[in-house]
Design a protein around this motif. Structure first.
Motif, PDB file in Angstrom:
ATOM      1  N   GLU A 144      -2.349   5.475  26.551  1.00 24.88           N
ATOM      2  CA  GLU A 144      -2.312   5.455  25.185  1.00 24.88           C
ATOM      3  C   GLU A 144      -2.082   6.816  24.392  1.00 24.88           C
ATOM      4  N   ILE A 177       1.034   7.252  21.864  1.00 22.92           N
ATOM      5  CA  ILE A 177       0.674   7.410  20.363  1.00 22.92           C
ATOM      6  C   ILE A 177       0.967   8.749  19.940  1.00 22.92           C
ATOM      7  N   LYS A 203      -7.997   6.560  17.821  1.00 29.87           N
ATOM      8  CA  LYS A 203      -7.654   5.053  17.896  1.00 29.87           C
ATOM      9  C   LYS A 203      -8.858   4.344  16.898  1.00 29.87           C
ATOM     10  N   GLU A 248      -7.520   2.799  13.570  1.00 32.86           N
ATOM     11  CA  GLU A 248      -7.703   1.380  13.365  1.00 32.86           C
ATOM     12  C   GLU A 248      -8.646   0.945  12.280  1.00 32.86           C
ATOM     13  N   GLU A 303       2.243   2.980  15.903  1.00 38.26           N
ATOM     14  CA  GLU A 303       2.059   1.963  16.929  1.00 38.26           C
ATOM     15  C   GLU A 303       1.480   2.431  18.031  1.00 38.26           C
ATOM     16  N   SER A 304       0.690   1.342  18.894  1.00 37.90           N
ATOM     17  CA  SER A 304       0.103   1.594  20.094  1.00 37.90           C
ATOM     18  C   SER A 304       0.700   0.723  21.171  1.00 37.90           C
TER      19      SER A 304
END
Length: 215
Positions: free
Chosen positions: A173, A177, A79, A83, A95-96
């Motif tokens: 998550e 993901i 992440k 990000e 997309e999360s």
């Protein structure tokens, strides 16, 4: 013009102020190298975006070993890397859960996973999260279309937990993901307990805490 696109264009101009000049990135350890002949700003921009994607994928490759040894730390670092490149260069990344579901939905599902897997290893939490997401994405078994309604259906999931740990959120998550870890499971129960799924669906596997998964 998008500010991030403009920033990228300016960085390209700094790298190569003379249009049409060949650009050859130096081969240095830990960097992504690219050689191309610039024709115009559009091609400059596309080449730079490709370079940013290559750099991001290289960073993800460095942490790949964590996926098998410490999957929770892997999703945390995954992440952070994606990000960073999204924020700096406006790259499209996976997309999360926060892009798709409301905070209320996320917390509702997290409490269900916590109820079903309290004290269980991280990947057991991921498997249960995937059952929920598989039901959400299914179009054949008449599950509700709303995520919270899926987990609050009568006699489907335990719901006694009042809160969820950060580990459980990370498991959600990871499941969303990185994709399904259950080979399409949409039901599970404690191994040995007779259930509708045990009688009517295909048995897939039993995890280390005794949850048996079915599709």
């Amino acid at each position: 013009m998008n500010k991030k696109v403009l920033a990228a264009m300016l960085s390209i101009a700094i790298l190569c102020p003379a249009c049409g000049q060949d650009i050859k990135a130096a081969e240095t350890e830990g960097t992504t190298n690219v050689t191309y002949e610039a024709v115009d700003e559009y091609e400059y921009f596309n080449a730079m975006i490709d370079t940013y994607y290559d750099a991001m994928n290289a960073e993800l490759g460095v942490i790949a070993w964590l996926k098998n040894t410490d999957p929770e730390e892997y999703i945390v670092q995954h992440k952070q890397i994606t990000e960073k490149y999204h924020d700096l260069y406006d790259l499209d990344v996976s997309e999360s859960i926060y892009d798709v579901f409301s905070e209320e939905d996320i917390q509702t599902v997290a409490r269900v996973i916590e109820s079903e897997t309290k004290g269980a290893p991280f990947m057991s939490k991921v498997h249960v999260a995937n059952v929920i997401f598989n039901r959400y994405q299914d179009s054949t078994c008449n599950f509700p279309s709303d995520l919270s309604e899926i987990v609050t259906q009568d006699k489907q999931f335990a719901r006694q937990a009042k809160s969820a740990t950060e580990e459980t959120i990370h498991a959600m998550e990871y499941a969303y993901i990185l994709g399904d870890t259950t080979d399409g499971a949409m039901w599970f129960n404690v191994d040995g307990i007779k259930s509708w799924a045990e009688r009517n669906r295909e048995r897939l596997f039993t995890d280390e805490v005794g949850h048996t998964f079915y599709r």
